[in-house]
Design an enzyme around this catalytic site. Sequence first.
Site, PDB file in Angstrom:
ATOM      1  N   CYS A   1       0.824  -1.214   0.000  1.00 28.58           N
ATOM      2  CA  CYS A   1       0.000   0.000   0.000  1.00 28.58           C
ATOM      3  C   CYS A   1       0.854   1.259   0.000  1.00 28.58           C
ATOM      4  CB  CYS A   1      -0.946  -0.013   1.197  1.00 28.58           C
ATOM      5  SG  CYS A   1      -2.014   1.436   1.267  1.00 28.58           S
TER       6      CYS A   1
ATOM      7  N   CYS B   1      -0.674   4.104   2.070  1.00 27.88           N
ATOM      8  CA  CYS B   1      -0.519   3.974   3.518  1.00 27.88           C
ATOM      9  C   CYS B   1       0.924   4.258   3.952  1.00 27.88           C
ATOM     10  CB  CYS B   1      -0.866   2.558   3.988  1.00 27.88           C
ATOM     11  SG  CYS B   1      -2.296   1.840   3.194  1.00 27.88           S
ATOM     12  N   ASP B   2       1.895   3.754   3.200  1.00 27.85           N
ATOM     13  CA  ASP B   2       3.277   3.741   3.687  1.00 27.85           C
ATOM     14  C   ASP B   2       4.245   4.622   2.913  1.00 27.85           C
ATOM     15  OD1 ASP B   2       2.522   1.871   5.613  1.00 27.85           O
ATOM     16  OD2 ASP B   2       2.763   0.220   4.206  1.00 27.85           O
TER      17      ASP B   2
END
Length: 310
Positions: free
Chosen positions: A138, A141-142
């Site tokens: 992701c 997300c990261d």
Amino acid sequence: MEAFPMAENVLILGTGCAGLTAAIYAARAGLSPLVLEGGQPGGQLTTTSEVENFPGFVHGVDGNELITNMKGQAERFGAKFAWDRIDSVDFSGPVKKLKGGEGTYEAKAVIIATGASPRLLGIPGEKKYYGGNGVTTCATCDGAFYRNVPVAVVGGGDSACEEALFLTRFASKVYLVHRRDTFRASEIMVQRVKAHEKIELVLNVTPTEILGDEKVHTLRVIEKSGAPRDLAVKCVFVAIGHIPNSQAFTPSLEVDEGGYFVAGANTVSTRVPGVFVAGDCADHVYRQAITAAGMGCRAAIEAERWLAGH
Ligand code: NAP
């Protein structure tokens, strides 16, 4: 959560585009559906940034915002939400029985919209560093954790291209690593990737190992000639497609060799009367937010008709 003593009219599993659209239609039809949010509430759109191709948004829409609005719309018409993940089902009787970690459920009609989970490479080092140590699925997300360092994205589809482009906001360099020299991604995405000065294409290679100390420092790939090549990266973003979340429902429902639910000509009816499927767990061809929403709509309408006839 207590077991529901009375059977629900409609139980909807999943809160991605498909599940929430089914919830809007079923709720608006007065069926008060119960909707279970599973392992990834909101589905895959919550891990994407800008959605540019959902009709109605001239300048695109944030994935989370789209999902939040869909959920609010379903709630407005009376959909109820709870959290659980279904482990097993008994579809043998007229009332469908489903067992989850939090409780048991009974419903007259069931719409399964459980989506799909990211596929992994299955190479050494991947599991070891998965999560916060340099392997993830992701970018949204990261990505921000990898500022001013080189990273790699593996894959040749729209997801890989989208992730690579997104990561250019943070990373010093993005290697896009793909096993062929032509892309599955749409032409517009490929052109954007090729034009970006921070992205280097590493084509015709197979990733073989992810190496590191505490955290990742190298993605090792093998070229077609058989020669190994090491890419110095701090994170490997794996974007090689998804596996449908259908395991809990077999053998009651039929799946194809890829694990996708098999449905009738209307794309949503299963071989069990009163059980319908929608979205990425049942569609290996289109796999778009808008097609998932369309299937959710069909499933809810079919469920409504089926309930009316029984
Ligand atoms: P995908 O289209 O199935 O592409 C997966 C990619 O991963 C392919 O290039 C495939 O290589 C590669 N791959 C698969 N297994 C591999 C392995 N073991 N090792 C190395 N590479 C591997 O999946 P996706 O990119 O997640 O897209 C899924 C769907 O969502 C598509 O329909 C896509 O159009 C859609 N989507 C749309 C958007 C958008 O419109 N903005 C954004 C994201 C996703 P091969 O090509 O060689 O098979």
